[in-house]
Design an enzyme around this catalytic site. Structure first.
Site, mmCIF file in Angstrom:
data_model
loop_
_atom_site.group_PDB
_atom_site.id
_atom_site.type_symbol
_atom_site.label_atom_id
_atom_site.label_comp_id
_atom_site.label_asym_id
_atom_site.label_seq_id
_atom_site.Cartn_x
_atom_site.Cartn_y
_atom_site.Cartn_z
ATOM 1 N N LYS A 230 0.778 -1.132 0.064
ATOM 2 C CA LYS A 230 0.021 -0.231 0.004
ATOM 3 C C LYS A 230 0.891 1.241 0.032
ATOM 4 O O LYS A 230 2.028 0.973 0.729
ATOM 5 C CB LYS A 230 -0.774 0.117 1.285
ATOM 6 C CG LYS A 230 -2.129 1.042 1.156
ATOM 7 C CD LYS A 230 -3.099 0.754 2.231
ATOM 8 C CE LYS A 230 -4.042 1.742 2.423
ATOM 9 N NZ LYS A 230 -4.993 1.394 3.368
ATOM 10 N N ASP A 261 -3.641 -4.095 -5.184
ATOM 11 C CA ASP A 261 -5.010 -3.503 -4.936
ATOM 12 C C ASP A 261 -4.958 -2.168 -5.712
ATOM 13 O O ASP A 261 -4.031 -1.267 -5.698
ATOM 14 C CB ASP A 261 -5.244 -3.046 -3.479
ATOM 15 C CG ASP A 261 -6.594 -2.420 -2.882
ATOM 16 O OD1 ASP A 261 -6.902 -1.476 -3.571
ATOM 17 O OD2 ASP A 261 -7.188 -3.120 -1.985
ATOM 18 N N ASP A 296 -9.422 8.301 -0.863
ATOM 19 C CA ASP A 296 -9.928 7.176 -0.643
ATOM 20 C C ASP A 296 -9.711 5.832 -1.590
ATOM 21 O O ASP A 296 -9.883 6.127 -2.859
ATOM 22 C CB ASP A 296 -11.688 7.147 -0.600
ATOM 23 C CG ASP A 296 -12.142 5.697 -0.320
ATOM 24 O OD1 ASP A 296 -11.388 5.163 0.749
ATOM 25 O OD2 ASP A 296 -13.066 5.366 -0.878
HETATM 26 C C1 RNT Z 1 -6.597 -2.383 3.020
HETATM 27 C C2 RNT Z 1 -6.277 -3.191 1.941
HETATM 28 C C3 RNT Z 1 -6.979 -4.716 2.417
HETATM 29 C C4 RNT Z 1 -8.259 -4.243 3.242
HETATM 30 C C5 RNT Z 1 -8.875 -5.624 3.682
HETATM 31 C C6 RNT Z 1 -10.175 -5.402 4.495
HETATM 32 O O1 RNT Z 1 -6.114 -1.042 2.603
HETATM 33 O O2 RNT Z 1 -6.909 -3.016 0.717
HETATM 34 O O3 RNT Z 1 -7.260 -5.490 1.410
HETATM 35 O O4 RNT Z 1 -9.116 -3.728 2.248
HETATM 36 O O5 RNT Z 1 -7.952 -6.413 4.141
HETATM 37 ZN ZN ZN Z 2 -7.097 -4.651 -0.594
#
Ligand code: RNT
Ligand code: ZN
Length: 425
Positions: A230, A261, A296
């Site tokens: 992240k 992600d 967000d």
């Molecule tokens: C958090 C991550 C993670 C969460 C979940 C709930 O920024 O994206 O994947 O969204 O584990």
């Molecule tokens: Zn995630």
């Protein structure tokens, strides 16, 4: 099929055939590829721990007070089953450690066992879906000081190491029972709001914690480990221990999957371009499809150019076997079931769109250096009748088509969600 549908479908078939695309084989692939839908959209990441006060800490946030949040296992199953009825084709369900069947007891996270997830396994078996898993390293007092697996405090670290080890064991149990691989995705919130000087120290600690966690091997057909990076979280703006570079290095060295992600990168960075950059080195990829809006990272996934580009990159790389598609967003301001279905349908729609690409012609133009022809074909494809093929995919799976499914989701809201006791949030 209604006569007008047959006519439309034949038209789409001819239109694609003319450019060398076989829509039947695209449909066959669509039937085999699951999308892993995240259960936590349905209850704002609250879970079933006795002490649960909902999502807290870790730089993630579900905002909104829409009525009808799932408040227990029955309601969550009910909502997922509704979602399944509106998503065509194969689905997996992605769960978190906090969703165990704790029977109202206080079970600490370093004490969870496969037994707490037997109900999920039974349910998944009955509903013919696979399951994916996530250790929960947030919404907990021992996660409150900003560090979990990267904590300097041995006690805190050991607690979380034990938790993740148990989660790997649970994932192995799930995968074995269901005969479908279970991905155990590790995301930690560790980081700091302001300028941090011990950056290397925390990263070395995280590496050591992971090494300890991965000491035990499990059969790959049962479970796979994934690591999710992240860029930053709310309140953790200056330092994230588990950054992209950190996990890329670790995943490559230790033969783990990386989780991309789509909300976890700088807005100018594209996950679509990262796919081919890591495939030569990594075992595989897990995708958390979401949509970043300003600060967000977790808005509902919609059919953006980037989501389509991601699917195109997977298909062009012939990597559907190594890239696991999943969703991850939380929106508590709208119909939660509808939001989950929308994101999952979008992921599948984008995949179909990518499968309807005349790959041979595009590659030929590129090899020949005919870059105008490549651009023109890609441009014209944007308005080719993919929507008709999607309708057919929905119909063959007995799922409502576009402009129909949302009505079903609204009906469910009126008949079920609005009647729930906790009528907001
Ligand atoms: C958090 C991550 C993670 C969460 C979940 C709930 O920024 O994206 O994947 O969204 O584990
Ligand atoms: Zn995630």
């Amino acid at each position: 099929m209604a006569p007008e549908m047959i006519k439309e479908y034949d038209y789409a078939k001819k239109r694609y055939e003319a450019i060398g695309v076989d829509i039947e084989s695209a449909m066959e692939i669509m039937e085999c590829v699951p999308v892993s839908i995240h259960c936590w959209q349905l209850d704002d990441v609250t879970g079933f721990e006795r002490s649960s006060a909902g999502l807290s800490g870790g730089g993630i946030l579900a905002t909104g007070v829409h009525p009808g949040r799932a408040g227990n296992q029955e309601e969550l199953f009910e909502d997922i089953e509704k979602a399944l009825s509106l998503i065509p084709g194969k689905v997996k369900v992605n769960i978190h450690a906090i969703y165990g069947d704790f029977k109202g007891k206080a079970v600490e996270r370093d004490c969870i066992t496969p037994l707490h997830f037997k109900r999920w396994v039974d349910w998944a078996g009955e509903n013919n879906t696979g399951l994916d898993f996530n250790p929960t390293l947030f919404s907990h007092p021992l996660a409150d000081n900003g560090y979990t697996l990267a904590s300097r405090d041995r006690k805190i670290r050991n607690f979380w190491i034990e938790h993740v080890k148990r989660c790997r064991g649970i994932s192995n149990y799930i995968g074995k029972e269901l005969g479908k691989v279970c991905i155990n995705n590790i995301w930690i919130p560790d980081g700091s709001k302001d300028n941090t000087v011990s950056r290397l120290e925390h990263r070395k600690i995280l590496k050591d914690s992971l090494d300890e966690i991965f000491e035990k091997d499990y059969p790959e057909e049962n479970m796979l480990d994934a690591l999710e990076s992240k860029l930053f979280g709310i309140g953790l703006e200056s330092y994230t221990v588990g950054s992209s570079e950190f996990y890329l290095g670790y995943a490559e060295k230790m033969h783990k999957l990386i989780t991309f992600d789509t909300g976890h990168f700088h807005p100018a960075e594209l996950v679509s371009d990262k796919i081919s950059a890591v495939l030569p080195f990594l075992k595989g990829i897990m995708l958390h499809l979401s949509r970043a809006v300003r600060w967000d990272s977790d808005h509902v996934t919609t059919l953006t150019e980037e989501i389509i580009a991601i699917m195109q990159e997977i298909v062009r790389a012939g990597a559907l076997g190594r890239v696991h598609i999943g969703t991850d967003f939380f929106d508590a301001s709208i119909n939660r079931v509808g939001a989950l279905v929308l994101g999952a349908r979008t992921a599948k729609k984008a995949l179909l769109y990518a499968l309807l690409e005349p790959s041979e012609s595009l590659a030929k133009y590129e090899y020949e250096g005919n870059l105008f022809a490549r651009l023109a074909l890609l441009e014209d494809l944007k308005t080719a009748p993919a929507g008709i093929v999607w309708e057919q995919f929905c119909r063959t799976n007995g799922t409502p088509g576009d402009f129909e499914w949302a009505g079903d989701a609204l009906k469910y809201e009126n008949e079920v969600l609005k009647k729930r006791e906790r009528n907001s949030g």
